[in-house]
Design a protein around this motif. Structure first.
Motif, PDB file in Angstrom:
ATOM      1  N   VAL A  51      35.310  23.015  73.295  1.00  0.00           N
ATOM      2  CA  VAL A  51      34.352  24.087  73.541  1.00  0.00           C
ATOM      3  C   VAL A  51      35.074  25.207  74.276  1.00  0.00           C
ATOM      4  CG1 VAL A  51      32.175  24.725  74.663  1.00  0.00           C
ATOM      5  CG2 VAL A  51      32.456  22.428  73.705  1.00  0.00           C
ATOM      6  N   SER A  52      34.951  26.423  73.751  1.00  0.00           N
ATOM      7  CA  SER A  52      35.538  27.571  74.430  1.00  0.00           C
ATOM      8  C   SER A  52      34.891  27.714  75.807  1.00  0.00           C
ATOM      9  CB  SER A  52      35.289  28.836  73.604  1.00  0.00           C
ATOM     10  OG  SER A  52      35.784  29.964  74.276  1.00  0.00           O
ATOM     11  N   GLU A 107      43.515  27.602  75.043  1.00  0.00           N
ATOM     12  CA  GLU A 107      43.928  28.251  73.790  1.00  0.00           C
ATOM     13  C   GLU A 107      42.737  28.734  72.975  1.00  0.00           C
ATOM     14  OE1 GLU A 107      47.008  25.049  74.660  1.00  0.00           O
ATOM     15  OE2 GLU A 107      44.842  25.148  74.602  1.00  0.00           O
ATOM     16  N   LEU A 108      41.559  28.152  73.214  1.00  0.00           N
ATOM     17  CA  LEU A 108      40.366  28.536  72.460  1.00  0.00           C
ATOM     18  C   LEU A 108      39.450  29.469  73.247  1.00  0.00           C
ATOM     19  CD1 LEU A 108      39.483  25.193  70.644  1.00  0.00           C
ATOM     20  CD2 LEU A 108      40.898  27.103  69.858  1.00  0.00           C
ATOM     21  N   SER A 109      39.979  30.064  74.311  1.00  0.00           N
ATOM     22  CA  SER A 109      39.214  31.059  75.080  1.00  0.00           C
ATOM     23  C   SER A 109      38.988  32.302  74.231  1.00  0.00           C
ATOM     24  CB  SER A 109      39.988  31.477  76.329  1.00  0.00           C
ATOM     25  OG  SER A 109      40.138  30.401  77.202  1.00  0.00           O
ATOM     26  N   ALA A 110      37.988  33.079  74.614  1.00  0.00           N
ATOM     27  CA  ALA A 110      37.705  34.341  73.932  1.00  0.00           C
ATOM     28  C   ALA A 110      38.842  35.332  74.166  1.00  0.00           C
ATOM     29  CB  ALA A 110      36.399  34.924  74.463  1.00  0.00           C
ATOM     30  N   LEU A 143      46.174  36.750  70.904  1.00  0.00           N
ATOM     31  CA  LEU A 143      45.105  35.793  70.599  1.00  0.00           C
ATOM     32  C   LEU A 143      45.474  34.962  69.377  1.00  0.00           C
ATOM     33  CD1 LEU A 143      42.156  34.666  70.830  1.00  0.00           C
ATOM     34  CD2 LEU A 143      41.511  36.545  69.307  1.00  0.00           C
ATOM     35  N   CYS A 144      45.927  35.613  68.320  1.00  0.00           N
ATOM     36  CA  CYS A 144      46.285  34.896  67.087  1.00  0.00           C
ATOM     37  C   CYS A 144      47.387  33.873  67.345  1.00  0.00           C
ATOM     38  CB  CYS A 144      46.699  35.882  66.002  1.00  0.00           C
ATOM     39  SG  CYS A 144      45.308  36.850  65.352  1.00  0.00           S
ATOM     40  N   ARG A 145      48.356  34.224  68.179  1.00  0.00           N
ATOM     41  CA  ARG A 145      49.450  33.288  68.496  1.00  0.00           C
ATOM     42  C   ARG A 145      48.940  32.059  69.235  1.00  0.00           C
ATOM     43  NH1 ARG A 145      52.763  37.768  68.643  1.00  0.00           N
ATOM     44  NH2 ARG A 145      52.217  38.389  70.761  1.00  0.00           N
ATOM     45  N   ARG A 146      48.080  32.249  70.243  1.00  0.00           N
ATOM     46  CA  ARG A 146      47.636  31.079  71.007  1.00  0.00           C
ATOM     47  C   ARG A 146      46.711  30.185  70.191  1.00  0.00           C
ATOM     48  NH1 ARG A 146      42.506  32.052  73.454  1.00  0.00           N
ATOM     49  NH2 ARG A 146      42.263  34.214  74.105  1.00  0.00           N
ATOM     50  N   VAL A 147      45.877  30.779  69.321  1.00  0.00           N
ATOM     51  CA  VAL A 147      45.015  29.967  68.459  1.00  0.00           C
ATOM     52  C   VAL A 147      45.870  29.224  67.426  1.00  0.00           C
ATOM     53  CG1 VAL A 147      43.162  30.039  66.738  1.00  0.00           C
ATOM     54  CG2 VAL A 147      42.963  31.376  68.854  1.00  0.00           C
ATOM     55  N   ALA A 148      46.893  29.884  66.887  1.00  0.00           N
ATOM     56  CA  ALA A 148      47.799  29.234  65.929  1.00  0.00           C
ATOM     57  C   ALA A 148      48.507  28.041  66.576  1.00  0.00           C
ATOM     58  CB  ALA A 148      48.825  30.234  65.403  1.00  0.00           C
ATOM     59  N   VAL A 180      37.980  33.812  67.829  1.00  0.00           N
ATOM     60  CA  VAL A 180      38.845  32.639  67.698  1.00  0.00           C
ATOM     61  C   VAL A 180      38.833  32.161  66.249  1.00  0.00           C
ATOM     62  CG1 VAL A 180      39.195  30.232  68.431  1.00  0.00           C
ATOM     63  CG2 VAL A 180      38.612  32.001  70.125  1.00  0.00           C
ATOM     64  N   VAL A 181      37.664  32.198  65.614  1.00  0.00           N
ATOM     65  CA  VAL A 181      37.572  31.829  64.195  1.00  0.00           C
ATOM     66  C   VAL A 181      38.390  32.820  63.367  1.00  0.00           C
ATOM     67  CG1 VAL A 181      36.037  31.441  62.234  1.00  0.00           C
ATOM     68  CG2 VAL A 181      35.285  30.821  64.543  1.00  0.00           C
ATOM     69  N   ARG A 182      38.254  34.110  63.652  1.00  0.00           N
ATOM     70  CA  ARG A 182      39.039  35.126  62.928  1.00  0.00           C
ATOM     71  C   ARG A 182      40.535  34.866  63.063  1.00  0.00           C
ATOM     72  NH1 ARG A 182      35.850  39.318  65.862  1.00  0.00           N
ATOM     73  NH2 ARG A 182      34.027  39.677  64.566  1.00  0.00           N
TER      74      ARG A 182
END
Length: 196
Positions: A50-51, A72-75, A117-122, A143-145
């Motif tokens: 959960v974010s 990593e899943l933070s906004a 953001l894209c790097r940490r979610v990846a 995060v979904v994007r």
């Protein structure tokens, strides 16, 4: 080994309705009721994330799930713009807003860029690829994007072109170093998210 990650976008709140950057507002009462009604539509999962954002935590609670809150899943961190509405910021800092929306490496607000953001979610997603079973994650739309941008290998400039409606499920299934995407299925009490 197949790994599946189902991202659930959170319920709406008053701030989102006013195009306001996250200010910690709670989800709407009606939206909480919609989430509670959709609780039975969730797929069985072995892990839940959960974010650590108020509306994600409240949506997860309404859905009857609880889990870890990985950073990593933070906004997306919008720095000094947090709590402001986009129209106000656009009027006060039009060049900064234009640069932020056009350049994924830009962070004129003092927070993080879309690329960051894209790097940490990846990074989080690649670790999930090595984990068998399903992970259910309640996360902000950005995060979904970021996740979809990563798995499709699209440039981070595509980030703003992806719409993620509230209370929808986006499922990524991965095997052998690659992912497939199932986009934006509504969470409805009458129609469960497919188990794949």
């Amino acid at each position: 080994m197949t790994s599946r990650v189902t991202f659930i976008s959170p319920a709406m709140n008053a701030s989102l309705r006013r195009a306001r950057f996250d200010d910690g507002a709670s989800i709407d009462t009606e939206e909480a009721a919609r989430a509670r009604a959709a609780a039975g539509a969730l797929p069985t999962s072995v892990r839940v994330a959960v974010s650590p954002v108020v509306r994600c935590r409240e949506t997860a609670t309404a859905l009857g799930i609880h889990g870890a809150e990985p950073t990593e899943l933070s906004a997306l961190d919008v720095g000094r713009w947090r709590g402001s509405d986009l129209a106000e910021v656009g009027a006060a800092e039009p060049e900064a807003v234009s640069r932020w929306l056009a350049d994924p490496a830009s962070a004129p607000h003092g927070g993080e860029s879309v690329e960051d953001l894209c790097r940490r979610v990846a990074f989080w997603l690649e670790a999930a690829l090595d984990t068998e079973g399903r992970t259910l994650a309640v996360v902000e739309p950005e995060v979904v994007r970021a996740a979809v941008t990563h798995v499709l290998g699209t440039p981070s400039a595509a980030f703003w072109r992806l719409d993620v409606p509230p209370l929808t499920a986006t499922t990524l299934s991965g095997r052998g170093g690659r992912w497939n995407v199932g986009l934006g299925r509504p969470l409805e009490s009458s129609g469960a998210v497919p188990e794949d």
